[in-house]
Scaffold this active site. Structure first.
Site, mmCIF file in Angstrom:
data_model
loop_
_atom_site.group_PDB
_atom_site.id
_atom_site.type_symbol
_atom_site.label_atom_id
_atom_site.label_comp_id
_atom_site.label_asym_id
_atom_site.label_seq_id
_atom_site.Cartn_x
_atom_site.Cartn_y
_atom_site.Cartn_z
ATOM 1 C CD GLU A 149 -2.930 -1.239 2.251
ATOM 2 O OE1 GLU A 149 -2.811 -0.465 3.220
ATOM 3 O OE2 GLU A 149 -3.881 -2.043 2.118
ATOM 4 C CB CYS A 189 -3.953 -6.743 -5.451
ATOM 5 S SG CYS A 189 -5.384 -5.686 -5.270
ATOM 6 C CD GLU A 205 -5.084 -11.025 -5.637
ATOM 7 O OE1 GLU A 205 -4.422 -10.124 -5.087
ATOM 8 O OE2 GLU A 205 -6.285 -11.201 -5.424
ATOM 9 C CB CYS A 245 -9.903 -6.278 -6.610
ATOM 10 S SG CYS A 245 -8.449 -5.859 -7.597
ATOM 11 C CB CYS A 248 -6.551 -8.951 -9.278
ATOM 12 S SG CYS A 248 -5.389 -7.947 -8.333
HETATM 13 N N1 THU Z 1 -6.114 -6.770 -1.823
HETATM 14 C C1 THU Z 1 -5.314 -7.712 -2.402
HETATM 15 O O1 THU Z 1 -4.081 -7.659 -2.288
HETATM 16 N N2 THU Z 1 -5.898 -8.699 -3.094
HETATM 17 C C2 THU Z 1 -7.242 -8.915 -3.175
HETATM 18 O O2 THU Z 1 -7.672 -9.891 -3.766
HETATM 19 C C3 THU Z 1 -8.159 -7.952 -2.552
HETATM 20 C C4 THU Z 1 -7.548 -6.737 -1.971
HETATM 21 C C5 THU Z 1 -5.482 -5.736 -1.007
HETATM 22 C C6 THU Z 1 -5.427 -4.366 -1.603
HETATM 23 C C7 THU Z 1 -5.327 -3.512 -0.339
HETATM 24 O O3 THU Z 1 -3.966 -3.440 0.069
HETATM 25 C C8 THU Z 1 -6.092 -4.286 0.708
HETATM 26 O O4 THU Z 1 -6.181 -5.611 0.211
HETATM 27 C C9 THU Z 1 -7.473 -3.753 0.992
HETATM 28 O O5 THU Z 1 -8.185 -3.560 -0.183
#
Ligand code: THU
Length: 134
Positions: free
Chosen positions: A47, A56, A58, A89, A92
């Site tokens: 982040e 993310c 993935e 999401c 992704c």
């Molecule tokens: N996030 C992921 O890394 N992968 C997912 O499949 C869903 C969301 C992360 C993004 C962000 O850092 C946190 O989860 C909250 O959205």
């Protein structure tokens, strides 16, 4: 679980949560991507204080693989501390569809239970390069 390789992939995704940089959401996500040659590429969510720059888990795993010249995959495992199954999401899903094609998507909950879907389950009627090249 389908086989021992998938069990190990899920374990790797769980392990990767420890590297998550999630100071803003406190939502730890780990991913492990299995290439057809057996190589595993890992990722965690990272982040930014400028929230939209967050990436993310993935996509970290997929971009690591692509950047090393690997283009063929069998499966990706995704783990979070959520009691349900955290699924990718929308961004992704598009990247999985574009860069991984039809693969198994293994979701791992906070009890290390798993559910397996595939790309088309996650992104039916996907936009893709077939449209661009038509
Ligand atoms: N996030 C992921 O890394 N992968 C997912 O499949 C869903 C969301 C992360 C993004 C962000 O850092 C946190 O989860 C909250 O959205």
């Amino acid at each position: 679980m389908k086989n021992e390789i998938y069990t190990q992939l899920a374990e790797k995704a769980v392990e990767m949560k420890k590297f998550s940089q999630c100071a803003y959401s406190n939502f730890h996500v780990g991913a492990a991507l299995l290439a057809k040659d057996g190589t595993v590429f890992t990722g965690c969510n990272i982040e930014s204080s400028s929230y939209s720059l967050t990436i993310c888990a993935e996509r970290v795993a997929i971009f690591k693989a692509i950047s090393e010249g690997v283009k063929e995959f069998d499966a990706i495992a995704i783990s979070s501390d959520y009691e349900g199954f955290c699924s990718p999401c929308g961004s992704c899903r598009q990247i999985i569809s574009d860069l991984c094609g039809s693969i198994d998507i293994i979701l791992v909950n906070n009890k290390n239970e798993t559910k397996i879907y595939n790309t088309a389950d996650m992104l039916p009627y996907a936009f893709g390069d077939d449209v661009l090249n038509s």
